[in-house]
Design a protein around this motif. Structure first.
Motif, PDB file in Angstrom:
ATOM      1  N   ASP A 161      28.410  31.748 -20.809  1.00  0.00           N
ATOM      2  CA  ASP A 161      28.976  30.702 -21.665  1.00  0.00           C
ATOM      3  C   ASP A 161      28.207  29.408 -21.407  1.00  0.00           C
ATOM      4  O   ASP A 161      28.679  28.517 -20.698  1.00  0.00           O
ATOM      5  N   SER A 162      27.016  29.323 -22.000  1.00  0.00           N
ATOM      6  CA  SER A 162      26.145  28.166 -21.773  1.00  0.00           C
ATOM      7  C   SER A 162      26.767  26.873 -22.268  1.00  0.00           C
ATOM      8  O   SER A 162      26.570  25.805 -21.674  1.00  0.00           O
ATOM      9  N   GLN A 163      27.480  26.949 -23.371  1.00  0.00           N
ATOM     10  CA  GLN A 163      28.104  25.743 -23.917  1.00  0.00           C
ATOM     11  C   GLN A 163      29.142  25.189 -22.950  1.00  0.00           C
ATOM     12  O   GLN A 163      29.176  23.983 -22.686  1.00  0.00           O
ATOM     13  N   ALA A 164      29.970  26.058 -22.392  1.00  0.00           N
ATOM     14  CA  ALA A 164      30.980  25.617 -21.430  1.00  0.00           C
ATOM     15  C   ALA A 164      30.329  25.072 -20.165  1.00  0.00           C
ATOM     16  O   ALA A 164      30.804  24.083 -19.584  1.00  0.00           O
ATOM     17  N   GLY A 165      29.230  25.699 -19.724  1.00  0.00           N
ATOM     18  CA  GLY A 165      28.547  25.232 -18.526  1.00  0.00           C
ATOM     19  C   GLY A 165      28.004  23.827 -18.677  1.00  0.00           C
ATOM     20  O   GLY A 165      28.178  22.976 -17.794  1.00  0.00           O
ATOM     21  N   MET A 166      27.356  23.551 -19.813  1.00  0.00           N
ATOM     22  CA  MET A 166      26.813  22.210 -20.030  1.00  0.00           C
ATOM     23  C   MET A 166      27.927  21.194 -20.246  1.00  0.00           C
ATOM     24  O   MET A 166      27.843  20.055 -19.781  1.00  0.00           O
ATOM     25  N   ARG A 167      28.968  21.608 -20.950  1.00  0.00           N
ATOM     26  CA  ARG A 167      30.089  20.689 -21.179  1.00  0.00           C
ATOM     27  C   ARG A 167      30.717  20.260 -19.844  1.00  0.00           C
ATOM     28  O   ARG A 167      31.021  19.073 -19.641  1.00  0.00           O
ATOM     29  N   GLU A 168      30.885  21.215 -18.923  1.00  0.00           N
ATOM     30  CA  GLU A 168      31.446  20.860 -17.619  1.00  0.00           C
ATOM     31  C   GLU A 168      30.537  19.900 -16.866  1.00  0.00           C
ATOM     32  O   GLU A 168      31.013  18.957 -16.223  1.00  0.00           O
ATOM     33  N   ALA A 169      29.224  20.125 -16.932  1.00  0.00           N
ATOM     34  CA  ALA A 169      28.288  19.232 -16.243  1.00  0.00           C
ATOM     35  C   ALA A 169      28.435  17.797 -16.738  1.00  0.00           C
ATOM     36  O   ALA A 169      28.491  16.848 -15.943  1.00  0.00           O
ATOM     37  N   VAL A 170      28.511  17.624 -18.049  1.00  0.00           N
ATOM     38  CA  VAL A 170      28.621  16.282 -18.619  1.00  0.00           C
ATOM     39  C   VAL A 170      29.984  15.677 -18.295  1.00  0.00           C
ATOM     40  O   VAL A 170      30.093  14.480 -17.975  1.00  0.00           O
ATOM     41  N   GLU A 171      31.041  16.482 -18.364  1.00  0.00           N
ATOM     42  CA  GLU A 171      32.373  15.973 -18.030  1.00  0.00           C
ATOM     43  C   GLU A 171      32.438  15.486 -16.585  1.00  0.00           C
ATOM     44  O   GLU A 171      33.074  14.471 -16.278  1.00  0.00           O
ATOM     45  N   ARG A 172      31.762  16.177 -15.692  1.00  0.00           N
ATOM     46  CA  ARG A 172      31.750  15.743 -14.288  1.00  0.00           C
ATOM     47  C   ARG A 172      30.989  14.438 -14.128  1.00  0.00           C
ATOM     48  O   ARG A 172      31.373  13.578 -13.326  1.00  0.00           O
ATOM     49  N   LEU A 173      29.896  14.290 -14.861  1.00  0.00           N
ATOM     50  CA  LEU A 173      29.162  13.022 -14.808  1.00  0.00           C
ATOM     51  C   LEU A 173      30.017  11.871 -15.342  1.00  0.00           C
ATOM     52  O   LEU A 173      30.033  10.773 -14.765  1.00  0.00           O
ATOM     53  N   ILE A 174      30.721  12.129 -16.429  1.00  0.00           N
ATOM     54  CA  ILE A 174      31.588  11.090 -17.000  1.00  0.00           C
ATOM     55  C   ILE A 174      32.697  10.728 -16.017  1.00  0.00           C
ATOM     56  O   ILE A 174      33.041   9.550 -15.851  1.00  0.00           O
ATOM     57  N   ALA A 175      33.252  11.717 -15.323  1.00  0.00           N
ATOM     58  CA  ALA A 175      34.295  11.460 -14.330  1.00  0.00           C
ATOM     59  C   ALA A 175      33.773  10.606 -13.178  1.00  0.00           C
ATOM     60  O   ALA A 175      34.549   9.903 -12.516  1.00  0.00           O
ATOM     61  N   CYS A 176      32.458  10.672 -12.949  1.00  0.00           N
ATOM     62  CA  CYS A 176      31.823   9.844 -11.909  1.00  0.00           C
ATOM     63  C   CYS A 176      31.454   8.455 -12.427  1.00  0.00           C
ATOM     64  O   CYS A 176      30.818   7.673 -11.709  1.00  0.00           O
ATOM     65  N   GLY A 177      31.785   8.174 -13.679  1.00  0.00           N
ATOM     66  CA  GLY A 177      31.522   6.845 -14.232  1.00  0.00           C
ATOM     67  C   GLY A 177      30.250   6.728 -15.036  1.00  0.00           C
ATOM     68  O   GLY A 177      29.889   5.620 -15.470  1.00  0.00           O
TER      69      GLY A 177
END
Length: 335
Positions: A161-177
């Motif tokens: 699930d490449s889409q979910a993998g990239m989405r999680e990466a970006v969400e984690r970056l956003i959570a870090c500000g």
């Protein structure tokens, strides 16, 4: 050592012994075990060529891959190929690599299909709308697609699930500000590339963030390196970079390290899909989206191909694995 000697020792017919050794399902498990044990004790090996002729099989699987972009330069792909080959070899099945560079419908692999010189095909780097899969389906030839495509009838496939993998990466970056998140992505129409781009886009849209730091590039270290330097020279540079592959990621990590911005107070967050390649000169634990181990992936694909060759319904051969996120030290390096 002949089948007759094994049959005489066990009190079985030669036909039963032959069918047991060749995997026919009309032989009981107990009888098969006795035959295999006796064959092993005597050091018996079947005549592979004769068995192939009798069963109408070649005992060979083709792995079809595109010439461009060049996946043979990608360590992730090559490690996976090695594990698939190892898994098939345990069943005395050969893996043939087939490069496909035809710009039209005259694909060279169809010669192998039409002459039945392979028993099945593994189709790598599938497209969202893949003419190769349609052609194989029309020929009623067994294939396993590495990636999902748009077909009118069911087919066998394995994918992450490449889409979910990239989405999680970006969400984690956003959570870090992080608010200005660049994507260094390959410039091609392969399905997994499109899915990773969609995951990045989806996460940014959910938080009303700009997509202005998107860069579509050839998959090379040089391209990743140069694009990172150019992004950081902008008046409003990104505060985070994600890459959709490890080759671009290695180039980006090298550029950031050279600038002293991979770690420390002025660091730019970095997430690399598939992690840095083994030969990277960067020795920092970079944040990554990881798609299991190459061994487990290779074993899964080899197992699915064997089931396909044994006639299992394609509806039962559709597997989607979820990637895992590895935070490393570059997700939020300056907090």
């Amino acid at each position: 050592m002949s089948l007759k000697a094994i049959a005489a020792q066990l009190g079985l017919s030669v036909t039963t012994v032959s069918r047991a050794l060749n995997g026919y399902d009309d032989v009981s498990q107990e009888t098969r075990a006795r035959v295999e044990a006796e064959a092993a004790r005597r050091g018996y090996r079947p005549n592979t060529f004769a068995r192939r002729l009798k069963m109408g099989k070649i005992d060979a699987v083709g792995l079809l891959f595109p010439v461009r972009p060049a996946p043979l330069r990608n360590s992730v792909f090559m490690e996976m190929v090695g594990e698939i080959s190892h898994g098939l070899a345990q069943q005395e099945i050969d893996l043939l690599l087939i490069a496909d560079d035809a710009p039209d419908a005259s694909h060279s692999y169809m010669r192998l299909v039409e002459s039945r010189r392979v028993d099945a095909l593994i189709v790598a780097h599938t497209l969202e709308d893949d003419p190769r899969l349609r052609q194989l389906q029309a020929a009623n030839f067994p294939f396993l697609a590495l990636g999902r495509s748009q077909l009118s009838a069911p087919y066998a496939w394995f994918d992450f699930d490449s889409q979910a993998g990239m989405r999680e990466a970006v969400e984690r970056l956003i959570a870090c500000g992080r608010q200005r998140i660049a994507l260094l992505g390959e410039h091609n129409d392969q399905a997994f590339i499109a899915q990773r781009h969609a995951g990045w886009q989806e996460a940014l849209k959910a938080h009303s963030l700009s997509e202005e730091w998107l860069r579509r590039l050839p998959p090379s270290r040089r391209a990743g390196y140069q694009a990172t330097l150019e992004l950081l020279a902008l008046p409003n540079p990104p505060d985070a970079i994600v890459t959709d592959g490890n080759t671009l990621g290695d180039g980006a990590a090298t550029a950031l390290q050279m600038l002293g911005r991979l770690t420390g107070e002025n660091a730019v967050s970095l997430v690399v899909y598939d992690g840095l390649p083994p030969d990277s000169i960067v020795d920092i634990d970079v944040a990554a989206v990881m798609q299991s181990t190459r061994q487990s992936v290779g074993q899964q694909i080899a197992g699915m191909v064997l089931r396909l060759m044994n006639g299992e319904a394609v509806e039962h051969l559709q597997t989607l694995w979820q990637p895992a996120f590895h935070p490393g030290v570059t997700l939020s390096p300056h907090q």
